[in-house]
Every structure is written in structure tokens, then in C-alpha cells.
Design a protein around this motif. Structure first.
Motif, mmCIF file in Angstrom:
data_model
loop_
_atom_site.group_PDB
_atom_site.id
_atom_site.type_symbol
_atom_site.label_atom_id
_atom_site.label_comp_id
_atom_site.label_asym_id
_atom_site.label_seq_id
_atom_site.Cartn_x
_atom_site.Cartn_y
_atom_site.Cartn_z
ATOM 1 N N ILE A 85 3.225 -0.648 -10.955
ATOM 2 C CA ILE A 85 4.572 -0.212 -10.812
ATOM 3 C C ILE A 85 5.561 -1.250 -10.896
ATOM 4 O O ILE A 85 6.529 -1.505 -11.327
ATOM 5 C CB ILE A 85 4.758 0.705 -9.837
ATOM 6 N N GLU A 88 6.361 -3.008 -14.139
ATOM 7 C CA GLU A 88 7.540 -2.138 -14.563
ATOM 8 C C GLU A 88 8.840 -2.453 -14.166
ATOM 9 O O GLU A 88 9.839 -2.634 -14.718
ATOM 10 C CB GLU A 88 7.014 -0.717 -14.835
ATOM 11 N N ARG A 89 8.783 -2.720 -12.830
ATOM 12 C CA ARG A 89 10.284 -2.736 -12.338
ATOM 13 C C ARG A 89 10.544 -4.286 -12.397
ATOM 14 O O ARG A 89 12.012 -4.337 -12.719
ATOM 15 C CB ARG A 89 10.222 -2.807 -10.678
ATOM 16 N N LEU A 94 10.950 -0.010 -16.081
ATOM 17 C CA LEU A 94 10.691 1.114 -14.910
ATOM 18 C C LEU A 94 11.833 2.168 -15.325
ATOM 19 O O LEU A 94 11.603 3.268 -15.372
ATOM 20 C CB LEU A 94 10.471 0.834 -13.720
ATOM 21 N N THR A 104 7.153 12.608 -13.146
ATOM 22 C CA THR A 104 6.739 11.524 -12.363
ATOM 23 C C THR A 104 5.261 11.748 -12.014
ATOM 24 O O THR A 104 4.491 10.856 -11.897
ATOM 25 C CB THR A 104 7.511 11.510 -10.847
ATOM 26 N N ILE A 108 2.317 8.667 -12.566
ATOM 27 C CA ILE A 108 1.750 8.137 -11.758
ATOM 28 C C ILE A 108 0.077 8.584 -11.914
ATOM 29 O O ILE A 108 -0.716 7.654 -11.780
ATOM 30 C CB ILE A 108 1.921 8.789 -10.193
ATOM 31 N N LYS A 111 -0.925 6.182 -14.683
ATOM 32 C CA LYS A 111 -1.246 4.884 -14.490
ATOM 33 C C LYS A 111 -2.548 4.675 -13.558
ATOM 34 O O LYS A 111 -3.425 3.663 -13.917
ATOM 35 C CB LYS A 111 -0.220 4.382 -13.280
ATOM 36 N N SER A 166 1.749 -0.774 -4.929
ATOM 37 C CA SER A 166 2.644 -1.327 -6.139
ATOM 38 C C SER A 166 3.831 -0.318 -6.291
ATOM 39 O O SER A 166 4.911 -0.999 -6.677
ATOM 40 C CB SER A 166 1.859 -0.939 -7.232
ATOM 41 N N CYS A 167 3.989 0.821 -5.917
ATOM 42 C CA CYS A 167 5.173 1.630 -6.039
ATOM 43 C C CYS A 167 6.063 1.104 -4.855
ATOM 44 O O CYS A 167 7.283 1.310 -5.211
ATOM 45 C CB CYS A 167 4.822 2.986 -5.736
ATOM 46 N N SER A 239 2.826 8.401 -3.665
ATOM 47 C CA SER A 239 2.865 7.545 -4.853
ATOM 48 C C SER A 239 3.846 8.167 -5.535
ATOM 49 O O SER A 239 4.943 7.745 -6.164
ATOM 50 C CB SER A 239 1.835 6.972 -5.775
ATOM 51 N N LEU A 243 8.044 7.438 -6.135
ATOM 52 C CA LEU A 243 8.594 7.327 -7.407
ATOM 53 C C LEU A 243 9.728 8.484 -7.752
ATOM 54 O O LEU A 243 10.710 8.071 -8.467
ATOM 55 C CB LEU A 243 7.630 7.307 -8.692
#
Length: 250
Positions: A85, A88-89, A94, A104, A108, A111, A166-167, A239, A243
Motif C-alpha cells: 500500500i 501506491e501512496r 492509491l 476496499t 486488500i 493485494k 503497509s496500510c 487493514s 483503508l
């Protein structure tokens, strides 16, 4: 949609040299450890033949191999999940992903399944090593299955917490360090009871190492399996919640 995202994530992993490099290094290290155990068994075989109830080929080779693989994957998994994530951000994609007509949960799980595909490939390559011994010896397939199941559950738990970190992290390096820190804490959590000679039922239950070793020994119980399933479900749910909150803020 989950499979579409997972397929894209899996292909993206192999577009960079990281996945190939990790696979090559893992195979080299584990192959060396595997051959070392085979050599040790060969040297001990004459002595073991004269001992009643002595450990066999499976006992000497399979648990150490999968135990070493678990420790190495504890180090590797944070590197594989840190970009899920966070990248992507950082790439400003993202926002596009969150604005797409995709839930969402799909994002998740997509991924998660994508990175888990690489982890399953690693486990499959590890499993081929002891299976190669069937050409000249006998294996306890029940114990081999228990070790495969133990490593599979462990890796899925590692991946779930890596995805969550990672989120919530703002940078991949922070996500990797946070994941490693939490995994290491859960790994050594039960060691404190050995140092103080005081048992803690809470620490024993939370210790990911204890549940892994229980299954690895061949004693597959619902307590250990449910621990991993609860662990995975909790961090995937966290997660999704994380998100979702970010989506609402967009």
C-alpha cells in the motif's frame, strides 16, 4: 476483481529484481542447510541403526529445514510486503485505486492474495528439497505435511501483519521495520517465561513460535490452527478498516 488485483500484484513483483533476488538467495541458503542436514544424517546413520526408536530421516532433516525457513522468512516477509500500500501512496496511485469502482475488501484481499502467491511459490520450492529424498529413502509424509502446514500458516500470518503495517505506515522502510519489530516480538514473546521460570498463559498463547512448533511436531490441534486463522483474520480486518478510513478522507 480480487483475482484481477492479485494477478496484477503477482506480475508486478517479478517485474523488479527484488523477487528474483530473494528467491535465488533463499534457495541458495536453504539448499546449503538442507545438504548439511543430509550429510549429518549420513554420518550418523550407522549409529542410529543400532539404537531402538532412533530418529529417522524425516526427523533429522525436515523439521530443521522448515524451522530455518521460518526464521529466514521472518526476515524476508517485511521486505516483500512493505510496498503493498505504501508504494501506491507514494506513487499517487492509491487515490485512483480508491476512487475506482472497487471495494476496499477487494483491494486488500487482492493485494494479500497476490503477495501470498509468491510466498506459496517459496514454500513449494522448499518442499521439493525433502521430496527429492524419496528417490533413495523413505519419508514420514505425515510429518512432512505437518511441517508444510505449519510454515504455510506462519507465512500467511506474516503476510497479514505486513499488509497492515503497509496500510498505516507512510514509508515502505517504516512499514518493513514495523513489521519486523512486531514479528520478532511475537517470535520471542514466550522466551521471557523461560528466563524468569514463570509461566504466562497469555504469553504462551500469543507466542507465534509456540503454535508453529506445536504444528511442526505433528500435533495438529484446533487451538493452534484457530490461533493462526484468528491472527490472519484480525490483521486483514484491520487493514480493511484502515483503508476504509483513508477512503473516507479523500
Amino acid at each position: 476483481m480480487i483475482l484481477t488485483i492479485a494477478s496484477r500484484e503477482f506480475r508486478t513483483l517479478f517485474l523488479s529484481p527484488m523477487a528474483w533476488t530473494i528467491l535465488a538467495i533463499l534457495q541458495f541458503i536453504l539448499a546449503f542447510l538442507f545438504l548439511t542436514q543430509v550429510e549429518a544424517f549420513t554420518s550418523l546413520q550407522p549409529k542410529l541403526a543400532s539404537i531402538e526408536g532412533a530418529p529417522g530421516l524425516t526427523d533429522i532433516i525436515v523439521p530443521p529445514l522448515f524451522g530455518n525457513a521460518a526464521i529466514i522468512l521472518l526476515l524476508v516477509t517485511p521486505l516483500m510486503t512493505m510496498r503493498l500500500i505504501c508504494e501506491e501512496r507514494r506513487n499517487k496511485t492509491l487515490s485512483l485505486l480508491l476512487s475506482a469502482p472497487v471495494s476496499t475488501i477487494d483491494i486488500i484481499l487482492g493485494k494479500y492474495v497476490g503477495i501470498l502467491g509468491l510466498m506459496l511459490l517459496i514454500i513449494a520450492l522448499i518442499t521439493l528439497m525433502p521430496l527429492s529424498l524419496l528417490g533413495g529413502g523413505e519419508l514420514d509424509l505425515g510429518k512432512l505435511f505437518a511441517n508444510i502446514l505449519a510454515l504455510l500458516l506462519l507465512v500467511t500470518a506474516f503476510t497479514a501483519i505486513g499488509l497492515f503495517m503497509s496500510c498505516i505506515a507512510g514509508h515502505p522502510t517504516v512499514a518493513a521495520m514495523s513489521t519486523f519489530g512486531v514479528l520478532l516480538l511475537l517470535w520471542i514473546l514466550d522466551w521471557t517465561s523461560g528466563l524468569t521460570d514463570q509461566r504466562s498463559e497469555l504469553f504462551e498463547y500469543l507466542s507465534i513460535l509456540r503454535h508453529f512448533q506445536n504444528i511442526q511436531s505433528g500435533l495438529i490441534s484446533s487451538v493452534d490452527v484457530s490461533y493462526f486463522l484468528l491472527f490472519i483474520t484480525t490483521f486483514i480486518a484491520l487493514s480493511i478498516r484502515s483503508l476504509d478510513n483513508e477512503r473516507l478522507q479523500k
